[in-house]
Write a protein that holds these residues in place. Structure first.
Motif, PDB file in Angstrom:
ATOM      1  N   HIS A 215       0.853  -1.183   0.000  1.00  0.00           N
ATOM      2  CA  HIS A 215       0.000   0.000   0.000  1.00  0.00           C
ATOM      3  C   HIS A 215       0.891   1.236   0.000  1.00  0.00           C
ATOM      4  O   HIS A 215       1.969   1.252   0.607  1.00  0.00           O
ATOM      5  CB  HIS A 215      -0.921   0.006   1.221  1.00  0.00           C
ATOM      6  CG  HIS A 215      -1.818  -1.189   1.297  1.00  0.00           C
ATOM      7  ND1 HIS A 215      -2.977  -1.300   0.546  1.00  0.00           N
ATOM      8  CD2 HIS A 215      -1.725  -2.339   2.017  1.00  0.00           C
ATOM      9  CE1 HIS A 215      -3.563  -2.456   0.815  1.00  0.00           C
ATOM     10  NE2 HIS A 215      -2.817  -3.110   1.705  1.00  0.00           N
ATOM     11  N   GLU A 256       3.923   0.600  -6.471  1.00  0.00           N
ATOM     12  CA  GLU A 256       3.580  -0.630  -5.754  1.00  0.00           C
ATOM     13  C   GLU A 256       4.475  -1.791  -6.182  1.00  0.00           C
ATOM     14  O   GLU A 256       4.885  -2.616  -5.352  1.00  0.00           O
ATOM     15  CB  GLU A 256       2.112  -0.968  -6.005  1.00  0.00           C
ATOM     16  CG  GLU A 256       1.138   0.034  -5.393  1.00  0.00           C
ATOM     17  CD  GLU A 256      -0.301  -0.283  -5.749  1.00  0.00           C
ATOM     18  OE1 GLU A 256      -0.513  -1.168  -6.616  1.00  0.00           O
ATOM     19  OE2 GLU A 256      -1.206   0.337  -5.168  1.00  0.00           O
ATOM     20  N   ALA A 267       4.716   1.084   0.336  1.00  0.00           N
ATOM     21  CA  ALA A 267       5.520   1.786  -0.653  1.00  0.00           C
ATOM     22  C   ALA A 267       5.920   3.138  -0.083  1.00  0.00           C
ATOM     23  O   ALA A 267       5.070   3.983   0.192  1.00  0.00           O
ATOM     24  CB  ALA A 267       4.738   1.958  -1.961  1.00  0.00           C
TER      25      ALA A 267
END
Length: 347
Positions: A215, A256, A267
């Motif tokens: 995420h 990602e 991330a």
């Protein structure tokens, strides 16, 4: 390169553009038996590579099949309506394509779309586009020729990965945090490189795709948003290349993937900065004109000529002698009386 990716990827399909049809890429409909009259769906390359990678070589040779890729690259699915059968099949695949320019060489006075004879609608669906030019380099050419000769003679290649640092420029040492992605990927002189076996790399990629779902952190999202707004602000003029939300979605996907490569669930800002460096490098290849200057008015679907080339005014005293000189130099080919054809050139 494409065959290496197809061999390492956990799920991949390799096709060649000059021997591929539209049905071979998407879906074909065939009868099951002679007397039954029932139809059966046979999956093509994009459907078989679902949740994997589809490598397409000679992409410029399949101009008639380009329209079949638009839906698959945009919607990640392929719909079919034939013989009373209406359905949609998943095609969640990453497309890695390689194409050669027309005429055998890349003309920087033209855009990528004009060099590849490819529509802008399809070209804009790729997240990254890289121009690989064969520029002369004495040290790199010597290393490559030595490697090829060793392969054919059965000798061990003396030029290993450690000597790649000789080709790279010497730069000042910098901290790991301030290094760009290009600096991180450089192999310096004397550095020992432990090559990962292909089977281990295949398992690593399979594990990362299955168990790691990263995420984007708020800091990384802020970096991506600022870069997108900067592109919109600087290059959204009347005659510039349009920057749409498709570029922002590409940045998110690449960020990602950058975090998934290191098996991280978040991330970070550094991942976003690495992806921005990749995007800038790709845009520099696409929009650099024949003078080596970034010209964002060279839209992928435009004329491909820079402003300097369009506004060039040439004054010739004797036009007939000028045409005769161009014909002798090979820039013009005489087809008939007062009829000439412009030859492809690098100017």
């Amino acid at each position: 390169m494409l065959q290496s990716v197809a061999n390492i990827a956990p799920r991949s399909v390799y096709v060649c553009g000059n021997t591929t049809t539209t049905a071979g890429l998407t879906v074909t409909l065939s009868k099951e038996g002679k007397g039954s009259g029932d139809y059966a769906l046979e999956a093509g390359a994009l459907v078989l590579a679902d949740q994997g990678c589809c490598c397409i070589d000679e992409f410029d040779k399949m101009s008639s099949q380009h329209q079949a890729l638009l839906e698959a690259m945009e919607q990640q699915s392929i719909s079919i309506a034939k013989a009373g059968i209406v359905c949609s099949l998943p095609a969640r695949t990453s497309i890695l394509a390689a194409a050669n320019p027309t005429g055998g060489h890349y003309n920087k006075a033209k855009t990528v779309s004009e060099n590849l004879k490819m529509g802008s609608a399809l070209l804009s669906r790729f997240d990254l586009v890289f121009i690989m030019l064969d520029t002369p380099n004495e040290e790199m050419d010597d290393m490559l020729s030595e490697h090829v000769m060793c392969l054919h003679s059965g000798r061990t290649t003396p030029t290993s990965f450690m000597s790649l640092g000789n080709v790279q420029e010497k730069e000042k040492p910098s901290t790991a945090k301030s290094q760009s992605l290009k600096e991180k990927l450089k192999v310096h002189k004397g550095e020992v490189v432990d090559v990962i076996p292909s089977q281990l790399l295949r398992k690593y990629i399979s594990y990362a795709r299955k168990f790691v779902q990263p995420h984007i952190t708020p800091q990384a999202a802020q970096v991506l948003q600022e870069f997108y707004l900067l592109l919109r602000k600087n290059y959204m003029t009347q005659d510039s290349t349009p920057i749409t939300t498709r570029q922002l979605e590409s940045l998110i996907r690449l960020t990602e993937a950058r975090a998934r490569l290191e098996l991280r669930t978040q991330a970070t800002e550094s991942d976003a900065q690495d992806v921005i460096n990749l995007m800038i490098y790709s845009m520099r290849d696409i929009y650099t004109n024949e003078s080596g200057v970034l010209d964002f008015r060279r839209a992928q679907m435009g004329t491909g000529m820079s402003e300097k080339s369009q506004d060039a005014k040439i004054q010739v005293k004797d036009f007939g002698a000028f045409i005769f000189s161009l014909n002798n130099e090979g820039f013009l080919l005489k087809k008939g009386p007062k009829v000439y054809q412009l030859q492809t050139s690098n100017f």
